[in-house]
Write a protein that holds these residues in place. Structure first.
Motif, PDB file in Angstrom:
ATOM      1  N   LEU A 146      -9.066  -9.120 -12.443  1.00  0.00           N
ATOM      2  CA  LEU A 146      -8.556  -8.797 -10.940  1.00  0.00           C
ATOM      3  C   LEU A 146      -8.047  -7.266 -10.844  1.00  0.00           C
ATOM      4  N   GLY A 147      -8.321  -6.702 -11.979  1.00  0.00           N
ATOM      5  CA  GLY A 147      -8.122  -5.156 -12.058  1.00  0.00           C
ATOM      6  C   GLY A 147      -7.156  -4.421 -12.967  1.00  0.00           C
ATOM      7  N   PRO A 194      -5.308  -7.701  -7.273  1.00  0.00           N
ATOM      8  CA  PRO A 194      -6.572  -7.038  -6.726  1.00  0.00           C
ATOM      9  C   PRO A 194      -6.232  -5.834  -5.653  1.00  0.00           C
ATOM     10  N   GLY A 195      -5.116  -6.258  -4.624  1.00  0.00           N
ATOM     11  CA  GLY A 195      -4.916  -5.177  -3.614  1.00  0.00           C
ATOM     12  C   GLY A 195      -4.374  -3.809  -4.388  1.00  0.00           C
ATOM     13  N   ALA A 198      -5.055  -2.800  -7.418  1.00  0.00           N
ATOM     14  CA  ALA A 198      -6.029  -2.228  -8.247  1.00  0.00           C
ATOM     15  C   ALA A 198      -6.958  -1.622  -7.304  1.00  0.00           C
ATOM     16  N   ALA A 199      -7.141  -2.108  -6.174  1.00  0.00           N
ATOM     17  CA  ALA A 199      -8.027  -1.477  -5.193  1.00  0.00           C
ATOM     18  C   ALA A 199      -7.497  -0.334  -4.384  1.00  0.00           C
ATOM     19  N   ALA A 200      -6.259  -0.244  -4.265  1.00  0.00           N
ATOM     20  CA  ALA A 200      -5.496   0.823  -3.701  1.00  0.00           C
ATOM     21  C   ALA A 200      -5.286   1.960  -4.380  1.00  0.00           C
ATOM     22  N   GLN A 260       0.707   4.303  -2.989  1.00  0.00           N
ATOM     23  CA  GLN A 260       0.348   5.692  -2.713  1.00  0.00           C
ATOM     24  C   GLN A 260       1.600   6.733  -3.114  1.00  0.00           C
ATOM     25  N   PRO A 316     -15.316 -10.793 -11.542  1.00  0.00           N
ATOM     26  CA  PRO A 316     -14.168 -11.344 -10.918  1.00  0.00           C
ATOM     27  C   PRO A 316     -14.163 -12.775 -10.663  1.00  0.00           C
ATOM     28  N   ASP A 356       0.886  -1.196   0.086  1.00  0.00           N
ATOM     29  CA  ASP A 356       0.195  -0.144   0.195  1.00  0.00           C
ATOM     30  C   ASP A 356       0.844   1.327  -0.075  1.00  0.00           C
ATOM     31  N   GLY A 407      -7.356   2.581  -7.420  1.00  0.00           N
ATOM     32  CA  GLY A 407      -8.511   3.005  -7.967  1.00  0.00           C
ATOM     33  C   GLY A 407      -8.458   3.381  -9.459  1.00  0.00           C
ATOM     34  N   ASP A 408      -9.085   4.497  -9.789  1.00  0.00           N
ATOM     35  CA  ASP A 408      -8.986   5.025 -11.027  1.00  0.00           C
ATOM     36  C   ASP A 408      -7.700   6.342 -11.175  1.00  0.00           C
TER      37      ASP A 408
END
Length: 167
Positions: free
Chosen positions: A109-110, A79-80, A82-84, A48, A161, A44, A86-87
């Motif tokens: 998966l993203g 997936p982590g 892609a989720a972290a 960032q 998914p 993460d 986002g867009d």
């Protein structure tokens, strides 16, 4: 005990080098004329930092990590990532893409797109440019078949998914 002290000093030196390297993406962003991305980010804070530094994308890739016992697999990390992010930035996937089913899994998966490494190199080594063309044609044909079997009509739309588990 001497080994433990050596390990601690090595770890400390690695942490310091990493802290110094943090400014590099910002410097690159300032001079880049094209889109700029960073690779090998599985945590993460790393995503960032890529977002904060103004990177255009991240590449999820093990880059040889498959040789480290117990290392997190790139597909597991995707997936982590892609989720972290986002867009906010583009997520590319570059690990083990060999078939159309692999492409579908990564998209599900993203990932926004995949990168093709080893098969491209194999085609190039075997038959030069025509070998690369053949590899790409085969991959696209497999992708089309995999999409049809999974009920996906267009790779631009994220597949479900649950397809990743079954592809």
């Amino acid at each position: 005990m001497a080994g433990a002290a050596g390990t601690e000093s090595t770890a400390r030196a690695n942490r310091e080098a990493f802290k110094r390297r943090r400014i590099v993406p910002r410097m690159l962003r300032d001079v880049a004329l094209r889109d700029l991305g960073v690779a090998n980010y599985f945590t993460d804070p790393a995503f960032q930092r890529a977002v904060d530094a103004g990177m255009d994308g991240v590449v999820v890739s093990s880059h040889g990590g498959r040789q480290v016992d117990g290392a997190v697999g790139s597909l597991d990390a995707l997936p982590g990532v892609a989720a972290a992010v986002g867009d906010r930035i583009t997520v590319l996937f570059d690990s083990g893409i060999r078939t159309g089913a692999d492409v579908i899994k990564a998209l599900a998966l993203g990932a926004k797109a995949v990168m093709l490494g080893r098969p491209y190199a194999y085609g190039l080594g075997l038959a030069g440019e025509s070998g690369v063309r053949h590899v790409i044609r085969c991959l696209l044909a497999e992708l089309e078949i995999s999409m049809a079997l999974a009920g996906v009509t267009c790779p631009a739309y994220p597949p479900r998914p649950d397809i990743a588990a079954s592809a």
